[in-house]
Design an enzyme around this catalytic site. Structure first.
Site, mmCIF file in Angstrom:
data_model
loop_
_atom_site.group_PDB
_atom_site.id
_atom_site.type_symbol
_atom_site.label_atom_id
_atom_site.label_comp_id
_atom_site.label_asym_id
_atom_site.label_seq_id
_atom_site.Cartn_x
_atom_site.Cartn_y
_atom_site.Cartn_z
ATOM 1 N N CYS A 121 0.809 -1.218 0.000
ATOM 2 C CA CYS A 121 0.000 0.000 0.000
ATOM 3 C C CYS A 121 0.846 1.275 0.000
ATOM 4 O O CYS A 121 0.326 2.358 -0.273
ATOM 5 C CB CYS A 121 -0.952 -0.002 1.192
ATOM 6 S SG CYS A 121 -2.190 -1.319 1.138
ATOM 7 N N HIS A 130 -2.869 7.234 3.080
ATOM 8 C CA HIS A 130 -3.369 6.033 2.409
ATOM 9 C C HIS A 130 -4.763 5.716 2.935
ATOM 10 O O HIS A 130 -5.021 5.769 4.140
ATOM 11 C CB HIS A 130 -2.420 4.866 2.677
ATOM 12 C CG HIS A 130 -2.984 3.524 2.336
ATOM 13 N ND1 HIS A 130 -3.533 3.249 1.106
ATOM 14 C CD2 HIS A 130 -3.116 2.388 3.082
ATOM 15 C CE1 HIS A 130 -3.971 1.994 1.107
ATOM 16 N NE2 HIS A 130 -3.728 1.456 2.292
ATOM 17 N N ASN A 158 -10.223 0.505 0.019
ATOM 18 C CA ASN A 158 -8.761 0.476 0.026
ATOM 19 C C ASN A 158 -8.281 -0.008 -1.338
ATOM 20 O O ASN A 158 -8.450 -1.174 -1.685
ATOM 21 C CB ASN A 158 -8.281 -0.461 1.136
ATOM 22 C CG ASN A 158 -6.770 -0.569 1.223
ATOM 23 O OD1 ASN A 158 -6.045 -0.115 0.331
ATOM 24 N ND2 ASN A 158 -6.282 -1.189 2.282
#
Length: 334
Positions: free
Chosen positions: A120, A261, A291
């Protein structure tokens, strides 16, 4: 030559993104697995996510569209691109690189390309690499594209992880500038391999190759120990953001935008609160996107670019498997 190189900075000069058409809502998920809208919204702040549908379509499909949208919107010449760096945890194939496929699909025939895997945190890691190439004078036009078909590694029988993830891609163009105080200013990055047991795809790599046993055990999907990941994500995104602020003498008041993020709304809120950044300065799109791993930060920037203006001071931060995390300070100049 040395003096010229020391004056070079790298800045973002274009941005584009793509999300698939199909919307997977919490209500639809509740028909697949034992969950409900209230449970998901309360815990992670996600209402829906986009899912890529279509046989043979992978991360490169989305990445190529994002790249072409950026190229065309900003009028970049395809034959002037020097390098494409693709950040992905969901490559089309183990080889060749997804970057090479994106180049072919997007019509970028004269450049070098490769993938990086930093989970990520992939976008800020790839952007740091692009920054280094540009500041060294090696390349003048570098595309950083993050392309993540997260649905390909999501276990829709696991109620704890399947609500989290969506599919998306986003790209930025990075070019040199001699202007001071614009572009990529600074970044801090860390890795702690002890995170392996908490966030991993257990099979499919060289340690545990695919077999009937690994498929039957459903080990080709995201495995996550949520509490451990939450704790580390909050602590590490917080400390790296504070570090990059301190290194660059930035107060909370100096920062125009904070772009974390988009993993979990509770993580975003916890980090923002502890830094003391007003909610109005935190860019968030997780409610509609979920996500999207490495794509989340550039996707969030692109979807909020009407709010961004030249000279805005922006702190980006991410945390992912590895554990890999960091923060970056950039000054917007589009």
């Amino acid at each position: 030559m040395h003096n010229i190189l020391t004056m070079l900075r790298a800045k973002i000069t274009g941005i584009g993104s793509y999300v698939p058409d199909y919307v997977l809502t919490n209500d639809e998920l509740s028909q697949i697995v034992d969950t409900n809208d209230e449970w998901i919204t309360t815990r992670v702040g996600i209402k829906e996510r986009r899912i890529l549908k279509g046989e043979g379509l992978g991360s490169s499909h989305m990445g190529a569209i994002a790249v072409k949208r950026m190229m065309d919107e900003y009028g970049f010449k395809y034959d002037e691109v020097d390098l494409v760096i693709c950040a992905t945890s969901n490559p089309d194939y183990r080889f060749p690189s997804t970057a090479s496929i994106i180049c072919q699909k997007a019509g970028l025939t004269g450049c070098y390309a490769y993938d990086i895997q930093a989970a990520c945190a992939g976008f800020i890691v790839a952007l740091q690499a692009a920054n280094a190439y540009v500041r060294a004078g090696l390349y003048k036009k570098v595309i950083v594209v993050a392309a993540e078909m997260m649905s390909s590694m999501t276990n829709y029988e696991d109620r704890t992880t399947c609500p989290l993830f969506g599919d998306a891609a986003a790209a930025v163009m990075v070019e040199p500038t001699t202007e001071e105080n614009v572009g990529v200013i600074d970044g801090v990055y860390h890795v702690n391999g002890e995170g392996l047991s908490h966030l991993v795809m257990k099979a499919g790599g060289s340690a545990y190759p695919a077999s009937h046993e690994t498929v039957d055990a459903r080990e080709h999907f995201v495995y996550q120990e949520g509490r451990a990941v939450y704790k580390h994500a909050v602590t590490d995104m917080l400390t790296s953001s504070l570090d990059v602020m301190k290194r660059n003498n930035l107060s909370v008041e100096d920062i125009d935008w904070f772009v974390p993020h988009q993993a979990n709304l509770r993580i975003i809120e916890a980090v923002g609160d502890r830094i003391g950044i007003p909610e109005s300065k935190v860019l968030v799109n997780i409610e509609k996107r979920g996500n999207t791993s490495a794509a989340s930060i550039p996707l969030c920037l692109d979807e909020n670019k009407d709010k961004l203006k030249k000279g805005d001071k922006i702190v980006l931060t991410a945390f992912g498997a590895g554990f890999t995390w960091g923060a970056m300070y950039i000054v917007w100049d589009i």
